[in-house]
Design a protein around this motif. Sequence first.
Motif, PDB file in Angstrom:
ATOM      1  N   GLU A 218       9.334   0.305   2.355  1.00  0.00           N
ATOM      2  CA  GLU A 218      10.371  -0.265   3.203  1.00  0.00           C
ATOM      3  C   GLU A 218      10.055   0.020   4.668  1.00  0.00           C
ATOM      4  N   ILE A 219      10.246  -0.974   5.513  1.00  0.00           N
ATOM      5  CA  ILE A 219      10.004  -0.757   6.935  1.00  0.00           C
ATOM      6  C   ILE A 219      11.126   0.096   7.518  1.00  0.00           C
ATOM      7  N   VAL A 220      10.743   1.130   8.281  1.00  0.00           N
ATOM      8  CA  VAL A 220      11.747   2.054   8.816  1.00  0.00           C
ATOM      9  C   VAL A 220      11.726   2.089  10.345  1.00  0.00           C
ATOM     10  N   ALA A 221      10.691   1.503  10.952  1.00  0.00           N
ATOM     11  CA  ALA A 221      10.622   1.468  12.413  1.00  0.00           C
ATOM     12  C   ALA A 221       9.728   0.310  12.829  1.00  0.00           C
ATOM     13  N   ARG A 222      10.114  -0.353  13.924  1.00  0.00           N
ATOM     14  CA  ARG A 222       9.257  -1.413  14.457  1.00  0.00           C
ATOM     15  C   ARG A 222       9.452  -1.514  15.966  1.00  0.00           C
ATOM     16  N   ALA A 223       8.351  -1.520  16.695  1.00  0.00           N
ATOM     17  CA  ALA A 223       8.391  -1.689  18.143  1.00  0.00           C
ATOM     18  C   ALA A 223       8.661  -3.153  18.473  1.00  0.00           C
ATOM     19  N   GLN A 224       8.873  -3.424  19.749  1.00  0.00           N
ATOM     20  CA  GLN A 224       9.133  -4.790  20.175  1.00  0.00           C
ATOM     21  C   GLN A 224       7.887  -5.664  20.004  1.00  0.00           C
ATOM     22  N   SER A 225       8.122  -6.945  19.865  1.00  0.00           N
ATOM     23  CA  SER A 225       7.040  -7.909  19.822  1.00  0.00           C
ATOM     24  C   SER A 225       6.741  -8.409  21.226  1.00  0.00           C
ATOM     25  N   PHE A 226       5.469  -8.481  21.567  1.00  0.00           N
ATOM     26  CA  PHE A 226       5.004  -9.027  22.844  1.00  0.00           C
ATOM     27  C   PHE A 226       5.499  -8.226  24.057  1.00  0.00           C
ATOM     28  N   GLU A 227       5.768  -6.938  23.869  1.00  0.00           N
ATOM     29  CA  GLU A 227       6.193  -6.091  24.978  1.00  0.00           C
ATOM     30  C   GLU A 227       5.429  -4.772  24.923  1.00  0.00           C
TER      31      GLU A 227
ATOM     32  N   MET B 190       0.392  -9.173  19.195  1.00  0.00           N
ATOM     33  CA  MET B 190       1.851  -9.228  19.216  1.00  0.00           C
ATOM     34  C   MET B 190       2.493  -7.867  19.379  1.00  0.00           C
ATOM     35  N   GLY B 191       1.719  -6.791  19.163  1.00  0.00           N
ATOM     36  CA  GLY B 191       2.342  -5.474  19.147  1.00  0.00           C
ATOM     37  C   GLY B 191       3.068  -5.284  17.841  1.00  0.00           C
ATOM     38  N   ALA B 192       4.398  -5.150  17.898  1.00  0.00           N
ATOM     39  CA  ALA B 192       5.212  -4.962  16.686  1.00  0.00           C
ATOM     40  C   ALA B 192       4.686  -3.808  15.844  1.00  0.00           C
ATOM     41  N   SER B 193       4.212  -2.746  16.524  1.00  0.00           N
ATOM     42  CA  SER B 193       3.793  -1.532  15.818  1.00  0.00           C
ATOM     43  C   SER B 193       4.941  -1.070  14.933  1.00  0.00           C
ATOM     44  N   CYS B 194       4.617  -0.441  13.792  1.00  0.00           N
ATOM     45  CA  CYS B 194       5.685  -0.188  12.833  1.00  0.00           C
ATOM     46  C   CYS B 194       5.384   0.996  11.934  1.00  0.00           C
ATOM     47  N   ALA B 195       6.371   1.355  11.143  1.00  0.00           N
ATOM     48  CA  ALA B 195       6.216   2.427  10.159  1.00  0.00           C
ATOM     49  C   ALA B 195       6.927   2.038   8.872  1.00  0.00           C
ATOM     50  N   TYR B 196       6.336   2.450   7.752  1.00  0.00           N
ATOM     51  CA  TYR B 196       6.896   2.191   6.421  1.00  0.00           C
ATOM     52  C   TYR B 196       7.090   3.514   5.695  1.00  0.00           C
TER      53      TYR B 196
ATOM     54  N   LEU C 294       0.827  -1.216   0.000  1.00  0.00           N
ATOM     55  CA  LEU C 294       0.000   0.000   0.000  1.00  0.00           C
ATOM     56  C   LEU C 294       0.857   1.259   0.000  1.00  0.00           C
ATOM     57  N   CYS C 295       1.922   1.260   0.788  1.00  0.00           N
ATOM     58  CA  CYS C 295       2.794   2.429   0.826  1.00  0.00           C
ATOM     59  C   CYS C 295       3.434   2.679  -0.533  1.00  0.00           C
ATOM     60  N   LYS C 296       3.853   1.600  -1.175  1.00  0.00           N
ATOM     61  CA  LYS C 296       4.475   1.715  -2.492  1.00  0.00           C
ATOM     62  C   LYS C 296       3.434   2.145  -3.539  1.00  0.00           C
TER      63      LYS C 296
ATOM     64  N   PRO D  73       3.938   7.249   3.166  1.00  0.00           N
ATOM     65  CA  PRO D  73       4.349   6.520   4.373  1.00  0.00           C
ATOM     66  C   PRO D  73       3.146   6.160   5.240  1.00  0.00           C
ATOM     67  N   LEU D  74       3.364   5.203   6.140  1.00  0.00           N
ATOM     68  CA  LEU D  74       2.268   4.747   7.005  1.00  0.00           C
ATOM     69  C   LEU D  74       2.802   4.362   8.380  1.00  0.00           C
ATOM     70  N   ILE D  75       2.031   4.684   9.424  1.00  0.00           N
ATOM     71  CA  ILE D  75       2.328   4.278  10.797  1.00  0.00           C
ATOM     72  C   ILE D  75       1.213   3.349  11.263  1.00  0.00           C
ATOM     73  N   PHE D  76       1.596   2.174  11.730  1.00  0.00           N
ATOM     74  CA  PHE D  76       0.654   1.158  12.193  1.00  0.00           C
ATOM     75  C   PHE D  76       0.817   0.997  13.701  1.00  0.00           C
ATOM     76  N   ALA D  77      -0.211   1.369  14.465  1.00  0.00           N
ATOM     77  CA  ALA D  77      -0.169   1.287  15.926  1.00  0.00           C
ATOM     78  C   ALA D  77      -1.029   0.116  16.387  1.00  0.00           C
ATOM     79  N   ASN D  78      -0.399  -0.853  17.034  1.00  0.00           N
ATOM     80  CA  ASN D  78      -1.095  -2.085  17.420  1.00  0.00           C
ATOM     81  C   ASN D  78      -1.046  -2.264  18.937  1.00  0.00           C
ATOM     82  N   GLN D  79      -2.025  -2.968  19.473  1.00  0.00           N
ATOM     83  CA  GLN D  79      -1.985  -3.262  20.900  1.00  0.00           C
ATOM     84  C   GLN D  79      -1.187  -4.537  21.142  1.00  0.00           C
ATOM     85  N   VAL D  80      -0.896  -4.806  22.392  1.00  0.00           N
ATOM     86  CA  VAL D  80      -0.121  -5.973  22.772  1.00  0.00           C
ATOM     87  C   VAL D  80      -0.871  -6.685  23.885  1.00  0.00           C
ATOM     88  N   GLY D  81      -0.494  -7.932  24.163  1.00  0.00           N
ATOM     89  CA  GLY D  81      -1.136  -8.685  25.241  1.00  0.00           C
ATOM     90  C   GLY D  81      -2.165  -9.660  24.725  1.00  0.00           C
TER      91      GLY D  81
END
Length: 602
Positions: A246-255, A235-241, A212-214, A219-227
């Motif tokens: 291309e992925i340019v940022a990713r939060a931790q998984s399961f934290e 899983m979390g793993a919120s991220c940005a493209y 989708l970004c391409k 660019p896109l920011i994906f904010a996900n919950q965890v737990g």
Amino acid sequence: MRKVSDSVLIAQLNPVPGDILGNFEAAKECILEANDLSASALIFPELFLFGYPAMDMIDRYPWLVDKNIEYLEELAALTCETAVLIGFVEVSHCRFGRKYFNSIAILQNGKIHATVQKSLLCEYSQFHEARYFQPGSFVPEDRIIKIGKHRAGLLICEEQWADEDFFENQIYGFDPLKALIEEGRPDFIINCSASPTRAKKEQLRHNLLSYLCKKYNTPLIFANQVGANDALSFMGASCAYDSEGEIVARAQSFESELFPVNLSFKACDNTINPLPTGLEADFNSEKCFTLDYEPDLDRTHKVILHSVRDYFKKTGFKRAVLGLSGGLDSAVCAVLLAQALGAENILALSMPTDITTFESKRDAKILAENLGIHFMEVPIKPMVAELSDAIFGISQKTQGFWTDRYAETYTQDNIQARARATVLWGISNEFPCTLPIVTSDKSELYVGYSTVNGDMSGGFAPISDVVKTKVFALAHWLNKHYDSPIPEDILNKRPSAELAIDPQTGKPLLAEEALMPYEFLDEAIFRLENFGQDTESQMAEKFLYEEKNTLEPWQKRMWLEKFFKRAQSALFKWSIMPTGPIIDAHSINKQEFTQPVVSKII
């Protein structure tokens, strides 16, 4: 954390559905920190303040909706220049339709600046949002939000899953992202989401977001919950493209964390945390049955650990008690429980009868010693004998009314399983915050190779969505990564419930002799769930098992017919299983899959 101007913060947190005060306190802490850090925006997941999933709570307990709106106003009063995007349940004042919207509120400078309502409601798999929410109207200009010097376009979860070019069978007639790009022309997209993890889901989401970004050069920011909440694990793993996908940022998984994303959308200005081991190498794999579970074992392990921890913490339980048979399933469950809750909170009971082998008793004890969990051997022969005598006497009397008594039954097998469950529930009743565990795997549950009020009886089922061949792979993976807690004899032993003696061998009946080889059974499950194949369709396919073994057509047909017959008769058992984490791409977990018990599939 240093000042993060021209950056947004993603509040990747773990909400509890209905715990409005607890979710409020978590949000309050993040807002105050975002103010101190001068962030351009603070982004929460979808429905955060109420807690996702809301399910029927919003209709049954309307005061929770009122409370979530009250606390939303309190959060708004805390805001300064930082724009805060937070999910909540909004009351619909329309005359027709559902009472509530799944909404995002934009808070800034002490007030609620605006709200937007989710337009595409998930109504598949484990999602049933149209049952609870009214879809909102999608007005692109209302979705443009000023974030610092940028114009961001806001989407809510499912609204990014409607691209007609990416999906072969698109279920929506409208694409919010396309409309937002064409009419709103945002500098970047923000998606507030609550997207659970399952097999292949991370790969699908990555490929979609990158595409989708391409496609839109945005660019896109994906904010996900965890737990985890019941069967759903996030899983979390919120991220940005970036605009090239291309992925340019990713939060931790399961934290849980407050994760910054620099709006340069450059990798050098951001942090890219790794996904669970194996997922990134599996981004472009085809959908086919395989025994190579390695790419998904780290994720599976983490899903189960976090599901156990959250289920126990959020329900107030602390300890787990389980039967330790000396077999594979209970061994894997014991390892996972010890890791999730701490060895001091696990009690494992070996409950042998005359059928239980010396090796099984020995292996159970060795495993418990390796893990450092509490262990007892509790012979149940006297209990089984008394129950058997009592039921035999009652059956003799019943024969006076009904003369068609079975010549052969599973009564004796089931008495053993139910006696063990009685012991486990007894421990649970006698000691606070103690929950019995169901150790059944997906393969055996699928075909009803389990006992109602016996080995199916408990409060949580950690591996109920893991097929047997994957349980074997997970056991080897656990030994490889955690100092070999599972004895080799358990790994090499052919599975047996040890409830009956095989008259041909004089030894405990093996599960594969009662059913079929697990490799074949698991592929039959895979083909049914992923391709909707019936007996005839599967007869025409070459199974992985057939590549290594000679399989006559009559034998293959017999196994397939047994599989479908047993799956149909197991529907009742599926309906009463306790909750457990959804792991696989498809599941028989009742939070996802529903089928009338009285229905016919053959």
